[in-house]
Design a protein around this motif. Structure first.
Motif, mmCIF file in Angstrom:
data_model
loop_
_atom_site.group_PDB
_atom_site.id
_atom_site.type_symbol
_atom_site.label_atom_id
_atom_site.label_comp_id
_atom_site.label_asym_id
_atom_site.label_seq_id
_atom_site.Cartn_x
_atom_site.Cartn_y
_atom_site.Cartn_z
ATOM 1 N N ASP A 210 0.830 -1.208 0.000
ATOM 2 C CA ASP A 210 0.000 0.000 0.000
ATOM 3 C C ASP A 210 0.865 1.258 0.000
ATOM 4 O OD1 ASP A 210 -2.272 -1.489 -0.099
ATOM 5 O OD2 ASP A 210 -2.708 -1.370 2.042
ATOM 6 N N ASP A 211 1.960 1.229 0.760
ATOM 7 C CA ASP A 211 2.879 2.372 0.785
ATOM 8 C C ASP A 211 3.508 2.583 -0.586
ATOM 9 O OD1 ASP A 211 2.350 3.023 3.350
ATOM 10 O OD2 ASP A 211 4.207 2.230 4.200
ATOM 11 N N ARG A 212 3.913 1.484 -1.221
ATOM 12 C CA ARG A 212 4.503 1.597 -2.563
ATOM 13 C C ARG A 212 3.497 2.157 -3.555
ATOM 14 N NH1 ARG A 212 7.130 -3.423 -5.004
ATOM 15 N NH2 ARG A 212 6.980 -2.209 -6.895
ATOM 16 N N LYS A 213 2.242 1.717 -3.419
ATOM 17 C CA LYS A 213 1.210 2.192 -4.340
ATOM 18 C C LYS A 213 1.025 3.701 -4.234
ATOM 19 C CE LYS A 213 -1.646 -1.885 -5.080
ATOM 20 N NZ LYS A 213 -2.950 -2.520 -4.859
ATOM 21 N N ILE B 275 -13.350 4.988 -16.268
ATOM 22 C CA ILE B 275 -13.369 3.629 -15.712
ATOM 23 C C ILE B 275 -11.977 3.218 -15.237
ATOM 24 C CG2 ILE B 275 -13.661 1.181 -16.311
ATOM 25 C CD1 ILE B 275 -15.982 2.161 -18.187
ATOM 26 N N VAL B 276 -10.967 3.404 -16.084
ATOM 27 C CA VAL B 276 -9.601 3.015 -15.725
ATOM 28 C C VAL B 276 -9.134 3.789 -14.485
ATOM 29 C CG1 VAL B 276 -7.187 3.007 -16.467
ATOM 30 C CG2 VAL B 276 -8.964 2.225 -18.036
ATOM 31 N N LEU C 53 -7.363 -6.132 -14.846
ATOM 32 C CA LEU C 53 -6.516 -4.944 -14.749
ATOM 33 C C LEU C 53 -5.657 -5.002 -13.480
ATOM 34 C CD1 LEU C 53 -5.744 -2.196 -16.049
ATOM 35 C CD2 LEU C 53 -7.429 -1.147 -14.515
ATOM 36 N N THR C 54 -6.279 -5.362 -12.362
ATOM 37 C CA THR C 54 -5.548 -5.468 -11.091
ATOM 38 C C THR C 54 -4.401 -6.467 -11.206
ATOM 39 O OG1 THR C 54 -7.590 -5.016 -9.881
ATOM 40 C CG2 THR C 54 -5.790 -5.939 -8.605
ATOM 41 N N ASP D 209 -7.871 3.911 -8.739
ATOM 42 C CA ASP D 209 -8.161 4.516 -7.441
ATOM 43 C C ASP D 209 -8.600 3.437 -6.443
ATOM 44 O OD1 ASP D 209 -8.541 6.963 -5.823
ATOM 45 O OD2 ASP D 209 -10.645 6.336 -5.845
ATOM 46 N N GLN D 210 -9.475 2.545 -6.879
ATOM 47 C CA GLN D 210 -9.951 1.452 -6.022
ATOM 48 C C GLN D 210 -8.805 0.520 -5.628
ATOM 49 O OE1 GLN D 210 -13.123 -0.355 -8.299
ATOM 50 N NE2 GLN D 210 -14.575 1.280 -7.792
ATOM 51 N N MET D 211 -7.808 0.411 -6.499
ATOM 52 C CA MET D 211 -6.654 -0.445 -6.211
ATOM 53 C C MET D 211 -5.704 0.205 -5.211
ATOM 54 S SD MET D 211 -5.389 -1.868 -9.858
ATOM 55 C CE MET D 211 -6.551 -1.717 -11.165
#
Length: 135
Positions: A7-10, A27-28, A123-124, A33-35
Motif C-alpha cells: 500500500d505504501d509503494r502504491k 473507468i480506468v 486490470l488489477t 483509485d480502487q486499487m
C-alpha cells in the motif's frame, strides 16, 4: 506487513493513462483509485502523452491503442525512441482483438495487453504483475 508495504509503494507510484474516450478513461482511473493508486497523469492521445512523459517520471503507462493524432503503438515507439520508457512497463488497452495486432505490439516491446471493456480483476492482476506488487 507485506500488504502495508505494498500500500505504501502504491502511494508513490505514478501512472500515465492515455485514453481519448472519456468513459473509458473514467473507468480506468476509478479502477486504479480502487486499487489504492492516487497519482495518475491523464493524456488524451499519444502526442499529449509524450509531452506528459517529458515532464513526469512515471512508473507505469496504460495506453489505449486506437486514438486520433497518434495511436498507442506509435506513441510507444516514439517514447521508446526518445528513451522515455527506461524500465517503465507499458500496458496496451484496446478493443482490437486481432491476434496479428497483439503480436505486433508485443514484438515492439509492449509488456502486456488488455481488452476493452476493461475488467477490474484482470486490470488489477496485470498492474500488480507489471509493478511487481503480486503476492
Amino acid at each position: 506487513l507485506r500488504n502495508v508495504m505494498i500500500d505504501d509503494r502504491k502511494k508513490s507510484v505514478k501512472i500515465l493513462v492515455v485514453e481519448d474516450d472519456e468513459a473509458s478513461s473514467t473507468i480506468v482511473l476509478r479502477f486504479l483509485d480502487q486499487m489504492g493508486f492516487s497519482r495518475m497523469v491523464l493524456a488524451e492521445n499519444g502526442s499529449e502523452a509524450l509531452n506528459k512523459l517529458y515532464l513526469n517520471k512515471v512508473d507505469l503507462i496504460i495506453s489505449d491503442w486506437r486514438m486520433p493524432d497518434m495511436d498507442g503503438l506509435e506513441f510507444y515507439k516514439k517514447a521508446k525512441e526518445e528513451q522515455l520508457l527506461e524500465g517503465v512497463p507499458f500496458l496496451m488497452v484496446s478493443a482490437e482483438n486481432e491476434r496479428a495486432k497483439v503480436a505486433v505490439a508485443l514484438k515492439a516491446g509492449v509488456k502486456d495487453y488488455i481488452l476493452k471493456p476493461v475488467d477490474y480483476k484482470i486490470l488489477t492482476d496485470k498492474v500488480d504483475k507489471l509493478l511487481n506488487l503480486s503476492t
